[in-house]
Design a protein around this motif. Structure first.
Motif, PDB file in Angstrom:
ATOM      1  N   UNK A 173      12.724  72.766 121.673  1.00 25.21           N
ATOM      2  CA  UNK A 173      12.914  74.032 122.373  1.00 25.21           C
ATOM      3  C   UNK A 173      14.394  74.272 122.662  1.00 25.21           C
ATOM      4  N   UNK A 174      15.089  73.238 123.135  1.00 26.34           N
ATOM      5  CA  UNK A 174      16.513  73.375 123.452  1.00 26.34           C
ATOM      6  C   UNK A 174      17.348  73.515 122.183  1.00 26.34           C
ATOM      7  N   UNK A 175      17.048  72.697 121.179  1.00 26.52           N
ATOM      8  CA  UNK A 175      17.847  72.720 119.956  1.00 26.52           C
ATOM      9  C   UNK A 175      17.697  74.046 119.219  1.00 26.52           C
ATOM     10  N   UNK A 176      16.466  74.428 118.936  1.00 30.08           N
ATOM     11  CA  UNK A 176      16.224  75.660 118.185  1.00 30.08           C
ATOM     12  C   UNK A 176      16.456  76.888 119.056  1.00 30.08           C
ATOM     13  N   UNK A 177      16.098  76.764 120.337  1.00 32.81           N
ATOM     14  CA  UNK A 177      16.252  77.903 121.236  1.00 32.81           C
ATOM     15  C   UNK A 177      17.694  78.307 121.445  1.00 32.81           C
ATOM     16  N   UNK A 178      18.595  77.337 121.504  1.00 35.72           N
ATOM     17  CA  UNK A 178      19.999  77.666 121.768  1.00 35.72           C
ATOM     18  C   UNK A 178      20.579  78.546 120.660  1.00 35.72           C
ATOM     19  N   UNK A 179      20.242  78.238 119.407  1.00 38.48           N
ATOM     20  CA  UNK A 179      20.753  79.038 118.298  1.00 38.48           C
ATOM     21  C   UNK A 179      20.127  80.427 118.283  1.00 38.48           C
ATOM     22  N   UNK A 180      18.827  80.499 118.568  1.00 39.64           N
ATOM     23  CA  UNK A 180      18.137  81.790 118.567  1.00 39.64           C
ATOM     24  C   UNK A 180      18.637  82.675 119.701  1.00 39.64           C
TER      25      UNK A 180
ATOM     26  N   UNK B  88       8.042  78.096 139.844  1.00 37.48           N
ATOM     27  CA  UNK B  88       9.198  78.997 139.751  1.00 37.48           C
ATOM     28  C   UNK B  88       9.622  79.169 138.291  1.00 37.48           C
ATOM     29  N   UNK B  89      10.318  80.270 138.019  1.00 38.60           N
ATOM     30  CA  UNK B  89      10.908  80.477 136.707  1.00 38.60           C
ATOM     31  C   UNK B  89      12.301  79.857 136.694  1.00 38.60           C
ATOM     32  N   UNK B  90      12.562  79.031 135.695  1.00 39.95           N
ATOM     33  CA  UNK B  90      13.847  78.344 135.557  1.00 39.95           C
ATOM     34  C   UNK B  90      14.571  78.855 134.324  1.00 39.95           C
ATOM     35  N   UNK B  91      15.832  79.294 134.485  1.00 41.25           N
ATOM     36  CA  UNK B  91      16.656  79.705 133.344  1.00 41.25           C
ATOM     37  C   UNK B  91      17.211  78.443 132.685  1.00 41.25           C
ATOM     38  N   UNK B  92      16.742  78.191 131.449  1.00 43.86           N
ATOM     39  CA  UNK B  92      17.100  76.963 130.746  1.00 43.86           C
ATOM     40  C   UNK B  92      18.328  77.148 129.851  1.00 43.86           C
ATOM     41  N   UNK B  93      18.413  78.305 129.207  1.00 41.15           N
ATOM     42  CA  UNK B  93      19.545  78.621 128.330  1.00 41.15           C
ATOM     43  C   UNK B  93      19.972  80.052 128.600  1.00 41.15           C
ATOM     44  N   UNK B  94      21.261  80.312 128.383  1.00 42.19           N
ATOM     45  CA  UNK B  94      21.756  81.669 128.620  1.00 42.19           C
ATOM     46  C   UNK B  94      23.011  81.921 127.785  1.00 42.19           C
ATOM     47  N   UNK B  95      23.087  83.122 127.217  1.00 42.06           N
ATOM     48  CA  UNK B  95      24.309  83.579 126.542  1.00 42.06           C
ATOM     49  C   UNK B  95      24.668  84.940 127.114  1.00 42.06           C
ATOM     50  N   UNK B  96      25.877  85.068 127.631  1.00 42.07           N
ATOM     51  CA  UNK B  96      26.288  86.334 128.249  1.00 42.07           C
ATOM     52  C   UNK B  96      26.570  87.400 127.197  1.00 42.07           C
ATOM     53  N   UNK B  97      26.267  88.657 127.557  1.00 38.78           N
ATOM     54  CA  UNK B  97      26.495  89.778 126.654  1.00 38.78           C
ATOM     55  C   UNK B  97      27.963  90.039 126.404  1.00 38.78           C
ATOM     56  N   UNK B  98      28.229  90.841 125.382  1.00 38.25           N
ATOM     57  CA  UNK B  98      29.608  91.118 124.979  1.00 38.25           C
ATOM     58  C   UNK B  98      30.129  92.451 125.500  1.00 38.25           C
TER      59      UNK B  98
ATOM     60  N   UNK C  77       1.954  79.614 126.105  1.00 37.32           N
ATOM     61  CA  UNK C  77       3.306  80.139 126.313  1.00 37.32           C
ATOM     62  C   UNK C  77       4.123  79.050 127.002  1.00 37.32           C
ATOM     63  N   UNK C  78       5.065  78.470 126.277  1.00 32.29           N
ATOM     64  CA  UNK C  78       5.870  77.370 126.810  1.00 32.29           C
ATOM     65  C   UNK C  78       7.243  77.833 127.293  1.00 32.29           C
ATOM     66  N   UNK C  79       7.611  79.055 126.942  1.00 33.95           N
ATOM     67  CA  UNK C  79       8.912  79.600 127.347  1.00 33.95           C
ATOM     68  C   UNK C  79       8.871  81.107 127.140  1.00 33.95           C
ATOM     69  N   UNK C  80       9.920  81.765 127.591  1.00 32.58           N
ATOM     70  CA  UNK C  80      10.049  83.206 127.347  1.00 32.58           C
ATOM     71  C   UNK C  80      11.520  83.514 127.082  1.00 32.58           C
ATOM     72  N   UNK C  81      11.747  84.390 126.132  1.00 34.95           N
ATOM     73  CA  UNK C  81      13.105  84.865 125.838  1.00 34.95           C
ATOM     74  C   UNK C  81      13.221  86.278 126.403  1.00 34.95           C
ATOM     75  N   UNK C  82      14.331  86.540 127.082  1.00 35.59           N
ATOM     76  CA  UNK C  82      14.511  87.868 127.676  1.00 35.59           C
ATOM     77  C   UNK C  82      15.910  88.408 127.390  1.00 35.59           C
ATOM     78  N   UNK C  83      15.975  89.708 127.247  1.00 32.53           N
ATOM     79  CA  UNK C  83      17.246  90.439 127.170  1.00 32.53           C
ATOM     80  C   UNK C  83      17.427  91.135 128.502  1.00 32.53           C
ATOM     81  N   UNK C  84      18.546  90.855 129.151  1.00 31.84           N
ATOM     82  CA  UNK C  84      18.842  91.422 130.468  1.00 31.84           C
ATOM     83  C   UNK C  84      19.984  92.420 130.309  1.00 31.84           C
TER      84      UNK C  84
END
Length: 207
Positions: free
Chosen positions: A38-45, A66-76, A169-176
């Motif tokens: 999840x971390x390896x593939x998720x980080x690239x996605x 609780x919902x935990x933010x595991x990975x994050x990439x800030x917008x441009x 459902x083991x995770x969720x990807x979101x656009x904020x």
């Protein structure tokens, strides 16, 4: 120690005599492998989706209630929503939270919500448990969830579930994103986040 580990399923009798590793250790190993994948593939996605959308992208999981933010990439974009890896919020505040609890039956979900539901900073996130459960069921059926101004003023997100090989459902990807861009680009952002979540699901053995 051996007796305690055997009673707990971590050690089992071997067919050849003696003892061997038990099924519990196998389960732990598989869970660890899934987390690594999840971390390896998720980080690239997550990074690719940020580049595609230009918006802040998060990968979140359920940690206890609780919902935990595991990975994050800030917008441009110059104006963007900032989030923090490791932040934990009640599931009723976020679109991802609604997906992360969507495999629970009504009884288990009610029990979790009774302990964890909180008023959001904007006061707009629902704290009505039956209404929240209706949202959870609707969002899981349609394959994505949305939230607007429930956690942050003039901001919202669209999220999609990451499904593993067992159909959970083991995770969720979101656009904020800020409210105006989310409304302007809702359809394309929804398509993008669903495609990203589907790609990660397939890599985890899901659909």
């Amino acid at each position: 120690l051996v007796r305690t580990l055997s009673d707990s399923g971590y050690l089992e009798p071997s067919r050849r005599g003696g003892i061997f590793l038990g099924r519990k250790l196998f389960e732990l190993g598989m869970a660890y492998r899934a987390q690594v994948d999840l971390l390896r593939d998720g980080s690239q996605i997550v990074e690719d989706l940020r580049d595609q959308s230009g918006e802040t992208v998060q990968l979140s999981v359920l940690e206890n209630d609780m919902m935990l933010v595991l990975l994050k990439e800030e917008g441009s974009h110059p104006v963007r929503i900032i989030s923090r890896v490791g932040s934990r919020v009640p599931v009723n505040w976020a679109a991802s939270g609604r997906l992360l609890v969507s495999d629970m039956d009504d009884g288990a979900l009610t029990s979790l919500l009774e302990k964890s539901v909180r008023q959001s900073p904007t006061g707009r996130a629902t704290t009505d448990i039956p209404k929240f459960i209706q949202q959870v069921r609707k969002f899981r059926r349609q394959g994505f969830a949305t939230e607007l101004n429930e956690t942050n003023e003039h901001a919202g997100c669209v999220a999609a579930p990451v499904i593993d090989g067992t159909g959970k459902c083991v995770a969720a990807i979101s656009i904020v994103a800020p409210e105006h861009r989310l409304k302007q680009n809702r359809e394309s952002l929804t398509q993008q986040v669903r495609a990203a979540a589907s790609t990660l699901s397939q890599r985890l053995g899901g659909r």
